[in-house]
Design a protein around this motif. Sequence first.
Motif, short mmCIF file in Angstrom:
data_model
loop_
_atom_site.label_atom_id
_atom_site.label_comp_id
_atom_site.label_asym_id
_atom_site.label_seq_id
_atom_site.Cartn_x
_atom_site.Cartn_y
_atom_site.Cartn_z
N PHE A 114 39.09 30.37 73.23
CA PHE A 114 38.22 29.22 73.56
C PHE A 114 36.78 29.66 73.34
O PHE A 114 36.27 30.51 74.07
N ALA A 334 38.08 20.94 84.89
CA ALA A 334 38.86 20.04 84.04
C ALA A 334 40.27 19.84 84.56
O ALA A 334 40.91 18.84 84.25
N LEU A 335 40.77 20.79 85.35
CA LEU A 335 42.19 20.76 85.71
C LEU A 335 42.40 20.96 87.20
O LEU A 335 43.31 21.68 87.60
N TYR A 340 41.55 25.82 82.51
CA TYR A 340 42.22 25.16 81.39
C TYR A 340 42.80 26.17 80.42
O TYR A 340 43.92 26.02 79.95
N LEU B 68 44.58 16.17 83.20
CA LEU B 68 43.31 16.37 82.50
C LEU B 68 42.52 15.07 82.45
O LEU B 68 41.29 15.07 82.62
N ASN B 71 39.97 14.10 85.02
CA ASN B 71 38.71 14.84 85.17
C ASN B 71 37.86 14.87 83.90
O ASN B 71 36.67 15.13 83.98
N VAL B 72 38.47 14.67 82.75
CA VAL B 72 37.75 14.82 81.49
C VAL B 72 37.57 13.45 80.86
O VAL B 72 38.53 12.80 80.48
N TYR B 79 32.85 18.90 77.64
CA TYR B 79 34.26 19.23 77.43
C TYR B 79 34.64 19.08 75.96
O TYR B 79 35.81 18.84 75.63
N ILE B 82 37.56 21.26 74.87
CA ILE B 82 38.84 20.86 75.47
C ILE B 82 39.37 19.62 74.78
O ILE B 82 40.57 19.52 74.47
#
Lengths: 389, 206
Positions: A114, A334-335, A340, B68, B71-72, B79, B82
């Motif tokens: 990432f 995010a999770l 993530y 996900l 939140n995204v 993000y 992601i």
Amino acid sequence: MLRLERIREDIAALGRQAAATRQARQDALAIAQRWLAEVPGAEELRGHVQPLLGSTDPWSGAVPVTDRPLNVPIACPPESLTGAVLIGVDGSQIFPDRHALALYYLLQVGALIFRYDGSAPTPRTFEWLRYEESDLFDERGYLIGAETLGMERMVKEMEVLADLVAASSPDAQGPVIGLFDGPLLWPYADRVPDAGSALRTYMGAMRRVQRGGGHPVGYVDRPGGRPLLDLLWASRLRPDEFGERIGESPLHHLTDEDLMVSFLPPGACTPWFTRPTPTNDRHAQEGQEIWFCYVHMGSGEHPTIARIEIPAWATIDGRAPAVAHAALLHQAAALNGYPYVLARAHEEALVTTQDKAALEQAIQREILASGHLALPSEKAQQKALLGRR
Amino acid sequence: MSGSDQTITIGNVLRADIRGFVIASRIPAPEVPTFGAFVRAPIQQETAELIGLVYDIRLQDDPFLRNLAANVVPDAPEYAEIIRDQRENRAVPVEISVVAIGYRYREAESYLYGYPPQPPMVLHQITVCSPEEVRRITASVDFLRTLLDNRDLPADELIPTVLQQTAPDDGADRQAYLLSAGRYLAQHLGRDPVRLEKILRRIDGG
């Protein structure tokens, strides 16, 4: 078939015990919170527990390694993530099964590279199929167990991390953080005989991560254990009481996680600690002593405490620790509190039941092509029929 | 089969008979086949291959994505990586339904239209047919036969979609191909003029 009526009284007793334990935990938590508020400074604590470190009775409580006060949470520093690289690694396996159509085991390591540069992350997977007798059986002729397999998997995960760090570092514009799902501290010293060779390989891989410019970070979700609580108990004893009372902590209903949920605000972490265990001494001999801290990865509604483990050398390595802290919080936001990159690494590593079925069909075809018929045992076939219920 | 053929690895076969099959798989979003895509699957101990058309694609429940999504926000700049991972890398759980339109023995050049002699017995992967294969399969409009009588399909959408995709690009050839298909449909749907007209309008309208 489970006959619930036969264990109904035990179920009721379990419920009563859960209520009693809950009350005991709440009482212990109040004590732990008070002790944390009253805890001496870090330098004084280090001096206070010195007799325990040289004792013949092993004590594995936490020892502060910085001079930051223990009872002041550390907020996440503002840190730009641009250019940073986060490599998440996780593994899975198919255990050897003497009832299967063939004796083998499989290891799979998944990773997600990432990069905080707007590009799509890179998923990777690596597989090992073991079928030689020397891999499947130990020196006594027994089929290897889950601990041995877990040990090999942990080594493979670190080796993969080292390879990916080496490949990613040359182009990285910021720190390269290698995120490991689980502790960095080697857990197999007392659990698997003859683990020395595996430990040496593991340490070698960790050194490769270091030489490659990476910073390995172990992520332990919902950590068990109570090293910090053990330290707090030790802080309440006089040194002459250590011998008799060190094992009588009234906080045994709690874990460090319980205390941290009430102590750390979201995003904050504790100072760094070390643990004086024989395994950590072994790590230190290799230049990889492991320090840890606790971080609140979640939110007010979803408190999530993680233990972060990192080699001591990495805690003083430029921006890397702060970037790791900030990156973990960004990933977890995010999770719902779990990074993530680790969730995706797990997904890449996962061997599903369909994967296993496809693998065994492929093995069966190969064996058949060689003129033999391979079938699971009658027991396995019968279990498969029952398993559909 | 060329080295660049797109294959889809089967996760689970939900149903398979001579009329077609339904499979579950996890595929990166860019590789999910489209409605009307031609696919092939081995049958009869790999001595032949079944040719089919994708007529349904269903997304299965994806708890990871649900978690996900809470939140995204789509296109949120913080993000970006992601979101790209979800769109470009992550395999989505899908159910793909395929209707059989014909089959071919490996040594033979020509395709036989209609149901195959056997369904796929062991199904590990299916392959999306190349444009050249599609041209050969659809050289005769007889490939429409199994679609017309199958009430379990969205045939009135599938047929125009497939014909639009498979018709030659060239104006005159395209016209001739669609005219041939139209005559075939008129011959087989003569007793259902309403349905015939609906399909022909869709072919004509694009």
